[in-house]
Design a protein around this motif. Structure first.
Motif, PDB file in Angstrom:
ATOM      1  N   ASN A 158       0.870  -1.168   0.000  1.00  0.00           N
ATOM      2  CA  ASN A 158       0.000   0.000   0.000  1.00  0.00           C
ATOM      3  C   ASN A 158       0.910   1.223   0.000  1.00  0.00           C
ATOM      4  O   ASN A 158       1.659   1.395   0.957  1.00  0.00           O
ATOM      5  CB  ASN A 158      -0.884  -0.010   1.248  1.00  0.00           C
ATOM      6  N   PRO A 159       0.896   2.081  -1.032  1.00  0.00           N
ATOM      7  CA  PRO A 159       0.168   1.920  -2.294  1.00  0.00           C
ATOM      8  C   PRO A 159       0.910   0.975  -3.253  1.00  0.00           C
ATOM      9  O   PRO A 159       1.896   0.364  -2.881  1.00  0.00           O
ATOM     10  CB  PRO A 159       0.150   3.348  -2.840  1.00  0.00           C
ATOM     11  N   CYS A 160       0.417   0.959  -4.479  1.00  0.00           N
ATOM     12  CA  CYS A 160       0.810  -0.070  -5.430  1.00  0.00           C
ATOM     13  C   CYS A 160       2.181   0.127  -6.073  1.00  0.00           C
ATOM     14  O   CYS A 160       2.757  -0.802  -6.582  1.00  0.00           O
ATOM     15  CB  CYS A 160      -0.237  -0.099  -6.539  1.00  0.00           C
ATOM     16  N   SER A 161       2.680   1.341  -6.066  1.00  0.00           N
ATOM     17  CA  SER A 161       3.789   1.719  -6.942  1.00  0.00           C
ATOM     18  C   SER A 161       5.133   1.050  -6.652  1.00  0.00           C
ATOM     19  O   SER A 161       6.040   1.115  -7.471  1.00  0.00           O
ATOM     20  CB  SER A 161       3.966   3.240  -6.857  1.00  0.00           C
ATOM     21  N   GLU A 162       5.272   0.394  -5.512  1.00  0.00           N
ATOM     22  CA  GLU A 162       6.569  -0.150  -5.101  1.00  0.00           C
ATOM     23  C   GLU A 162       7.244  -1.036  -6.152  1.00  0.00           C
ATOM     24  O   GLU A 162       6.616  -1.895  -6.747  1.00  0.00           O
ATOM     25  CB  GLU A 162       6.335  -0.999  -3.843  1.00  0.00           C
ATOM     26  N   CYS A 168      -2.697  -3.511  -2.632  1.00  0.00           N
ATOM     27  CA  CYS A 168      -2.744  -3.910  -4.021  1.00  0.00           C
ATOM     28  C   CYS A 168      -1.716  -5.004  -4.217  1.00  0.00           C
ATOM     29  O   CYS A 168      -0.575  -4.883  -3.779  1.00  0.00           O
ATOM     30  CB  CYS A 168      -2.446  -2.662  -4.836  1.00  0.00           C
ATOM     31  N   GLN A 169      -2.139  -6.095  -4.815  1.00  0.00           N
ATOM     32  CA  GLN A 169      -1.226  -7.202  -5.032  1.00  0.00           C
ATOM     33  C   GLN A 169      -0.777  -7.229  -6.479  1.00  0.00           C
ATOM     34  O   GLN A 169      -1.578  -7.041  -7.393  1.00  0.00           O
ATOM     35  CB  GLN A 169      -1.893  -8.542  -4.701  1.00  0.00           C
ATOM     36  N   ARG A 170       0.524  -7.452  -6.678  1.00  0.00           N
ATOM     37  CA  ARG A 170       1.038  -7.654  -8.030  1.00  0.00           C
ATOM     38  C   ARG A 170       1.810  -8.961  -8.087  1.00  0.00           C
ATOM     39  O   ARG A 170       2.319  -9.435  -7.067  1.00  0.00           O
ATOM     40  CB  ARG A 170       1.935  -6.484  -8.432  1.00  0.00           C
ATOM     41  N   GLU A 171       1.885  -9.511  -9.274  1.00  0.00           N
ATOM     42  CA  GLU A 171       2.638 -10.747  -9.458  1.00  0.00           C
ATOM     43  C   GLU A 171       3.868 -10.475 -10.299  1.00  0.00           C
ATOM     44  O   GLU A 171       3.769  -9.951 -11.410  1.00  0.00           O
ATOM     45  CB  GLU A 171       1.771 -11.810 -10.150  1.00  0.00           C
ATOM     46  N   ASN A 204       2.908  -7.528 -12.740  1.00  0.00           N
ATOM     47  CA  ASN A 204       1.550  -7.214 -13.200  1.00  0.00           C
ATOM     48  C   ASN A 204       0.557  -7.146 -12.043  1.00  0.00           C
ATOM     49  O   ASN A 204       0.656  -7.936 -11.112  1.00  0.00           O
ATOM     50  CB  ASN A 204       1.060  -8.318 -14.140  1.00  0.00           C
ATOM     51  N   PRO A 205      -0.423  -6.257 -12.116  1.00  0.00           N
ATOM     52  CA  PRO A 205      -1.430  -6.197 -11.050  1.00  0.00           C
ATOM     53  C   PRO A 205      -2.276  -7.469 -10.973  1.00  0.00           C
ATOM     54  O   PRO A 205      -2.598  -8.052 -12.012  1.00  0.00           O
ATOM     55  CB  PRO A 205      -2.317  -5.010 -11.442  1.00  0.00           C
ATOM     56  N   VAL A 206      -2.615  -7.900  -9.752  1.00  0.00           N
ATOM     57  CA  VAL A 206      -3.481  -9.074  -9.559  1.00  0.00           C
ATOM     58  C   VAL A 206      -4.832  -8.631  -9.011  1.00  0.00           C
ATOM     59  O   VAL A 206      -5.854  -8.734  -9.666  1.00  0.00           O
ATOM     60  CB  VAL A 206      -2.842 -10.106  -8.592  1.00  0.00           C
TER      61      VAL A 206
END
Ligand SMILES: *[C@@H]1O[C@H](CO)[C@@H](O)[C@H](O)[C@H]1NC(C)=O
Ligand SMILES: *[C@@H]1O[C@H](CO)[C@@H](O)[C@H](O)[C@H]1NC(C)=O
Ligand SMILES: *[C@@H]1O[C@H](CO)[C@@H](O)[C@H](O)[C@H]1NC(C)=O
Ligand SMILES: *[C@@H]1O[C@H](CO)[C@@H](O)[C@H](O)[C@H]1NC(C)=O
Length: 369
Positions: free
Chosen positions: A49-53, A84-87, A73-75
């Protein structure tokens, strides 16, 4: 320079603003049945949180291969976009097949009650061919939701998904600092871990409410003696009962305020058929989509979302209260098995309630290696 100094310098250099909620890392080989170069696919889910990491990786061995492809990629994210989860998917090619170790520096955990603040994820990968399968080892295939919660007065067992493609025994343990598997390796006191990967939460006094970081290592352990063969033909014996690979499983576990009743289906959502059972095995083929139908009910609270963790190209659709579908179409690079986990969330008078966690493993047939 010692490894722990290197680690500290890296942590300082990667001081970042977003907060980690959880991470899972698994790997599997592709193209390892041909005589030639082997490739390893590292797949990891990172939730911030947030997604940008961004993700930062450091090779702790001489050779961590040639990174031939990389994507993040965003999940999925929760409905308020608080996390926000990304893979991440890395494909690494190897000329030699020496084992390697690679570490991810994930920055800062969200604030946790067990005082864990930095996140690292280590994996060591065996690249020699196994005599029992004729293939290169895959790590256990597992997954988890980045945030799990249970009211403080309810009992819950989390039976983690422990699918091993090579048929090894799967065991869980807490990460060790000496092995660089975590920085602050402090277990969550409210959970008890069995070596067969069940985490039990027993109702506790209210003072235990809060969010804990759980940092686990899932290992695959050989059931019998095997030999490992290097490209140049050199063989090494690995005794029965030896760990051969590992997956990292890191998540946030929240002990929430007391609920009036722990019975599923009232405040806590209850899964109904045709929702697949936890640890169910499903199958499909390359280019053929699979649909997972999920149904849940809660008579007092209102179900408002499904959260999942799975391959990034999984599609989530809602079709009425408590009814959801996850649809995934595997491609040739997705390997033979992909784990998918999900929970549903409900709300009553602005208090949130989570269902139990369910995870399935999808086996992909007709994979060309
Ligand atoms: C597998 O390896 C062989 C030999 O190294 C190579 O020619 C082939 O293109 C590889 N296959 C894939 C799918 O990458
Ligand atoms: C999303 O997650 C955040 C962080 O845990 C939480 O504060 C928030 O209430 C969640 N939102 C919903 C709608 O679940
Ligand atoms: C939970 O605590 C109760 C009371 O102390 C005990 O009887 C029960 O066996 C415990 N359950 C687990 C799963 O630890
Ligand atoms: C899957 O689809 C891709 C793209 O359409 C195609 O190139 C590939 O050959 C297909 N593979 C199989 C096994 O059907």
């Amino acid at each position: 320079m010692s490894l722990s100094l290197l680690l500290l310098l890296l942590l300082l250099a990667t001081a970042r603003t977003s907060r980690l909620h959880g991470a899972v890392l698994t790997y599997y080989p592709i193209n390892d049945t041909a005589d030639g170069y082997t490739a390893m696919v590292l797949r990891y889910k990172l939730t911030y949180n947030p997604c940008s990491e961004r993700d930062v990786w450091v090779c702790l061995s001489e050779d961590c291969g040639y990174l031939s492809s990389y994507a993040l990629n965003p999940v999925d994210q929760n409905s308020s976009a608080a996390w926000c989860q990304r893979e991440g998917i890395q494909i690494r090619w190897f000329l030699s097949n020496n084992p390697f170790m690679i570490e991810s520096f994930g920055g800062h955990w969200r604030s946790t009650k067990n005082a864990v603040s930095y996140m690292t994820m280590l994996t060591s990968v065996e690249l020699r061919k196994r005599s029992d399968t004729g293939r290169v080892n895959s790590s256990p295939q597992t997954n988890i939701l980045p945030e799990l919660s249970v009211p403080s007065n309810c009992q819950r067992d989390l039976d983690l998904l422990t699918f091993d493609p090579d048929g090894d025994e799967v065991r869980c343990r807490y990460g060790k600092r000496s092995a660089l598997e975590c920085v602050q390796c402090i277990p969550a006191s409210v959970l008890s871990l069995s070596s067969s990967c069940t985490l039990s939460f027993n109702s506790t006094i209210p003072s235990n409410e809060g969010t804990y970081a759980v940092q686990l290592v899932m290992e695959d352990v050989t059931r019998k003696t095997i030999t490992l063969t290097q490209n140049d033909g050199v063989e090494t014996t690995l005794k029965a009962d030896s760990p051969i690979g590992q997956s990292a499983v890191d998540f946030s576990f929240t002990v929430a305020p007391v609920v009036e009743s722990c019975t599923e289906g009232l405040y806590l959502p209850k899964f109904l058929p045709p929702t697949p059972a936890n640890r169910a095995r499903l199958s499909t083929a390359v280019n053929r989509s699979i649909e997972i139908s999920i149904k849940a009910e809660a008579t007092i609270s209102t179900i408002y979302e499904l959260l999942f963790s799975g391959p990034y190209n999984t599609m989530k659709t809602a079709s009425g209260e408590g009814r959801y579908t996850l649809r995934w179409t595997p491609s040739e690079d997705d390997g033979d098995h992909q784990p998918i986990c999900f929970v549903v969330q409900a709300v009553f008078k602005s208090v949130q309630f989570q269902s139990e966690l369910r995870c399935v493993v999808v086996t992909v047939g007709n994979t060309q290696r």
